[in-house]
Design a protein around this motif. Structure first.
Motif, PDB file in Angstrom:
ATOM      1  N   HIS A 114       0.838  -1.185   0.000  1.00 47.43           N
ATOM      2  CA  HIS A 114       0.000   0.000   0.000  1.00 47.43           C
ATOM      3  C   HIS A 114       0.885   1.251   0.000  1.00 47.43           C
ATOM      4  O   HIS A 114       1.825   1.383   0.783  1.00 47.43           O
ATOM      5  N   HIS A 115       0.512   2.169  -0.918  1.00 44.26           N
ATOM      6  CA  HIS A 115       1.319   3.368  -1.086  1.00 44.26           C
ATOM      7  C   HIS A 115       0.441   4.606  -1.242  1.00 44.26           C
ATOM      8  O   HIS A 115      -0.781   4.505  -1.336  1.00 44.26           O
ATOM      9  N   TYR A 116       1.108   5.745  -1.323  1.00 43.79           N
ATOM     10  CA  TYR A 116       0.472   7.043  -1.556  1.00 43.79           C
ATOM     11  C   TYR A 116      -0.402   7.466  -0.380  1.00 43.79           C
ATOM     12  O   TYR A 116      -1.401   8.168  -0.560  1.00 43.79           O
ATOM     13  N   TRP A 117      -0.013   7.073   0.820  1.00 46.89           N
ATOM     14  CA  TRP A 117      -0.771   7.455   2.013  1.00 46.89           C
ATOM     15  C   TRP A 117      -0.837   8.971   2.128  1.00 46.89           C
ATOM     16  O   TRP A 117       0.169   9.661   1.963  1.00 46.89           O
ATOM     17  N   GLY A 118      -2.028   9.479   2.446  1.00 43.14           N
ATOM     18  CA  GLY A 118      -2.184  10.904   2.667  1.00 43.14           C
ATOM     19  C   GLY A 118      -2.007  11.242   4.133  1.00 43.14           C
ATOM     20  O   GLY A 118      -1.555  10.420   4.926  1.00 43.14           O
ATOM     21  N   GLN A 119      -2.389  12.466   4.485  1.00 41.12           N
ATOM     22  CA  GLN A 119      -2.277  12.937   5.865  1.00 41.12           C
ATOM     23  C   GLN A 119      -3.437  12.454   6.718  1.00 41.12           C
ATOM     24  O   GLN A 119      -3.368  12.514   7.943  1.00 41.12           O
ATOM     25  N   GLY A 120      -4.483  11.990   6.072  1.00 40.89           N
ATOM     26  CA  GLY A 120      -5.627  11.480   6.809  1.00 40.89           C
ATOM     27  C   GLY A 120      -6.610  12.571   7.186  1.00 40.89           C
ATOM     28  O   GLY A 120      -6.317  13.775   7.095  1.00 40.89           O
ATOM     29  N   THR A 121      -7.786  12.137   7.618  1.00 44.41           N
ATOM     30  CA  THR A 121      -8.806  13.066   8.102  1.00 44.41           C
ATOM     31  C   THR A 121      -9.355  12.533   9.422  1.00 44.41           C
ATOM     32  O   THR A 121      -9.652  11.342   9.537  1.00 44.41           O
ATOM     33  N   GLN A 122      -9.447  13.396  10.414  1.00 45.73           N
ATOM     34  CA  GLN A 122      -9.833  12.989  11.758  1.00 45.73           C
ATOM     35  C   GLN A 122     -11.350  12.839  11.855  1.00 45.73           C
ATOM     36  O   GLN A 122     -12.106  13.738  11.470  1.00 45.73           O
TER      37      GLN A 122
END
Length: 127
Positions: A114-122
């Protein structure tokens, strides 16, 4: 650096709903296996849902099945996660990622492919 951008998180009361969005400006999502994941404080990253590269299969983890729905909009280059009947235990940072391992279908288990992880959303769910 290629990465997704997640949005749509927030504070919601238990029983409420949120729709998370995931997109990327540098590449197309349409031909990739995409997964939704989350990570709560002090816990390991957990897979929630994934969609196959030809969009013929969506798999859900037991924690997501029946409450969460993953969908895509190829024209908008977007992937969504509709979350209903949210519970306090759903509180976490939510991410999307692409699984670059060629395969039939998809797997919700996060791994080294798995790649291209973003910063995420809380997402925070209150009682």
């Amino acid at each position: 650096q290629l990465q997704f951008v997640e949005s749509g998180g927030g504070l919601v009361q238990a029983g409420g709903s949120l729709r998370l969005s995931c997109t990327a400006s540098e590449f197309t999502l349409d031909d990739k296996i995409i997964g939704w994941f989350r990570q709560a404080p002090g816990k390991e990253r957990e897979g929630l849902a994934c969609i196959s590269s030809n969009r013929d299969r969506v798999n859900y983890a037991p924690s997501a099945k029946g409450r969460f729905t993953m969908s895509t909009d190829a024209a908008a280059n977007m992937v969504y996660l509709q979350m209903n009947n949210l519970k306090p235990e759903d509180t976490a940072v939510y991410y999307c990622a692409a699984d670059l391992l060629p395969q039939f279908g998809c797997t919700v288990i996060p791994g080294t492919s798995h790649h291209y992880w973003g910063q995420g959303t809380q997402v925070t769910v209150s009682l």
